[in-house]
Design a protein around this motif. Structure first.
Motif, short mmCIF file in Angstrom:
data_model
loop_
_atom_site.label_atom_id
_atom_site.label_comp_id
_atom_site.label_asym_id
_atom_site.label_seq_id
_atom_site.Cartn_x
_atom_site.Cartn_y
_atom_site.Cartn_z
N VAL A 189 1.31 22.06 7.13
CA VAL A 189 0.34 20.97 7.04
C VAL A 189 1.12 19.68 6.81
CG1 VAL A 189 -1.68 20.11 5.83
CG2 VAL A 189 -1.30 22.58 6.00
N VAL A 190 0.87 18.69 7.68
CA VAL A 190 1.53 17.40 7.59
C VAL A 190 0.57 16.42 6.92
CG1 VAL A 190 2.58 15.53 8.92
CG2 VAL A 190 2.85 17.90 9.67
N PRO A 191 1.02 15.73 5.87
CA PRO A 191 0.12 14.79 5.18
C PRO A 191 -0.18 13.57 6.04
CG PRO A 191 2.32 14.52 4.34
CD PRO A 191 2.37 15.70 5.29
N ARG A 192 -1.30 12.96 5.76
CA ARG A 192 -1.66 11.69 6.39
C ARG A 192 -0.60 10.65 5.98
NH1 ARG A 192 -5.89 10.73 3.45
NH2 ARG A 192 -4.97 9.04 2.29
N ARG A 193 -0.27 9.75 6.87
CA ARG A 193 0.68 8.69 6.55
C ARG A 193 0.17 7.86 5.39
NH1 ARG A 193 1.52 4.92 8.61
NH2 ARG A 193 0.59 4.09 10.34
N LEU A 194 1.07 7.34 4.59
CA LEU A 194 0.69 6.54 3.43
C LEU A 194 -0.11 5.31 3.84
CD1 LEU A 194 4.04 6.56 1.41
CD2 LEU A 194 2.03 8.01 1.04
N GLY A 195 0.23 4.73 4.98
CA GLY A 195 -0.42 3.52 5.45
C GLY A 195 -1.66 3.76 6.31
N ASP A 196 -2.11 5.03 6.39
CA ASP A 196 -3.30 5.35 7.20
C ASP A 196 -4.52 5.33 6.30
OD1 ASP A 196 -5.32 6.43 8.75
OD2 ASP A 196 -4.19 8.22 9.33
N PHE A 197 -5.37 4.33 6.51
CA PHE A 197 -6.59 4.19 5.71
C PHE A 197 -7.83 4.45 6.55
CE2 PHE A 197 -3.44 1.38 3.69
CZ PHE A 197 -3.38 1.99 2.45
N GLY A 222 -9.71 3.54 9.44
CA GLY A 222 -9.82 2.53 10.49
C GLY A 222 -8.70 1.51 10.49
N VAL A 223 -7.95 1.43 9.39
CA VAL A 223 -6.86 0.47 9.26
C VAL A 223 -5.56 1.24 9.06
CG1 VAL A 223 -5.94 -1.42 7.86
CG2 VAL A 223 -8.40 -1.21 8.19
N SER A 224 -4.52 0.80 9.76
CA SER A 224 -3.23 1.46 9.63
C SER A 224 -2.13 0.41 9.50
CB SER A 224 -2.97 2.35 10.85
OG SER A 224 -1.76 3.03 10.71
N MET A 225 -1.18 0.68 8.61
CA MET A 225 -0.03 -0.22 8.44
C MET A 225 1.18 0.61 8.06
SD MET A 225 -1.19 -2.07 4.87
CE MET A 225 -2.69 -2.66 5.56
N GLY A 226 2.33 -0.01 8.10
CA GLY A 226 3.57 0.69 7.78
C GLY A 226 3.61 1.17 6.34
N ASP A 227 4.25 2.31 6.11
CA ASP A 227 4.34 2.88 4.77
C ASP A 227 4.99 1.92 3.77
OD1 ASP A 227 3.14 5.21 5.67
OD2 ASP A 227 5.04 6.28 5.92
N GLN A 228 5.99 1.16 4.22
CA GLN A 228 6.70 0.24 3.32
C GLN A 228 5.80 -0.89 2.83
OE1 GLN A 228 7.97 1.41 6.18
NE2 GLN A 228 9.65 2.64 5.43
N ASN A 245 6.13 1.03 -2.80
CA ASN A 245 7.48 0.64 -3.21
C ASN A 245 8.38 1.86 -3.34
OD1 ASN A 245 6.89 -2.08 -3.41
ND2 ASN A 245 6.11 -1.87 -5.50
N ASP A 246 7.79 3.06 -3.24
CA ASP A 246 8.53 4.32 -3.38
C ASP A 246 7.99 5.30 -2.34
OD1 ASP A 246 10.00 6.52 -4.20
OD2 ASP A 246 8.84 6.84 -6.04
N VAL A 247 8.32 5.08 -1.07
CA VAL A 247 7.78 5.87 0.02
C VAL A 247 8.10 7.36 -0.17
CG1 VAL A 247 7.87 6.30 2.51
CG2 VAL A 247 7.76 3.96 1.65
N ASP A 248 9.38 7.69 -0.44
CA ASP A 248 9.75 9.09 -0.61
C ASP A 248 9.01 9.73 -1.78
OD1 ASP A 248 11.47 9.12 1.56
OD2 ASP A 248 13.26 8.73 0.36
#
Length: 162
Positions: free
Chosen positions: A49-57, A59-65, A69-72
């Protein structure tokens, strides 16, 4: 020196249907076909199972950074929470969090490699008599930094007599 890049975070769970006779619908496969309403039986299998990207909200998507401040650390926590939830299910026997790691040189961005003890002892694979195990092999700057940190004499990059 060496930098570590982590990517492809995932949760791997082991499902052991021979003991629990899990209903297929319990895995989320519902409404596809009436035959999928049966039970699972047989040998254990793994599910990734792959988690949803941190920046995936949604309808809105942006880069994880932009959202962390602590992506990992955030991916690790998200995966550990997912794993804890899966492990509460009776048909899940075990699980683990996995991530791909790649080590690169901070100077030249090449894949990080180091001299082995055998290579350091072999005149054909080292720079000079001071080459040692653990010395990077990617670029001059990494070698210079490695040697400076350990008090090892610098290589003669000019090519003259040492």
């Amino acid at each position: 020196m060496k930098t570590t890049h982590r990517d492809n975070w995932r949760v791997v769970i082991s499902i052991n249907p021979q003991y629990t006779h899990v209903r297929i619908s319990a895995l989320g496969f519902t409404g596809l076909d009436s035959d999928l309403d049966g039970t699972l039986a047989g040998t254990p299998f793994e599910l990734t199972v792959v988690p949803r990207r941190l920046g995936d909200f949604g309808g809105v998507s942006m880069g994880d950074q932009l959202v962390s401040n602590d992506v990992d650390g955030d991916y690790r926590r998200r995966c550990e929470q997912m794993l804890a939830a899966y492990l509460r299910e009776p048909h899940v026997r075990s699980g683990r969090v996995e991530v791909d790691e790649e080590h690169r040189c901070s100077h030249c961005d090449m894949r990080w490699e180091e001299l082995t003890a055998a290579e350091a002892a072999d005149d054909s694979t080292n720079i000079d008599a001071h080459s040692s195990e653990g010395e990077p092999v990617c670029c001059d700057k990494a070698i210079d930094e490695f040697r400076a940190e350990r008090g090892i004499p610098m290589p003669n990059w000019a090519g003259g007599a040492a």
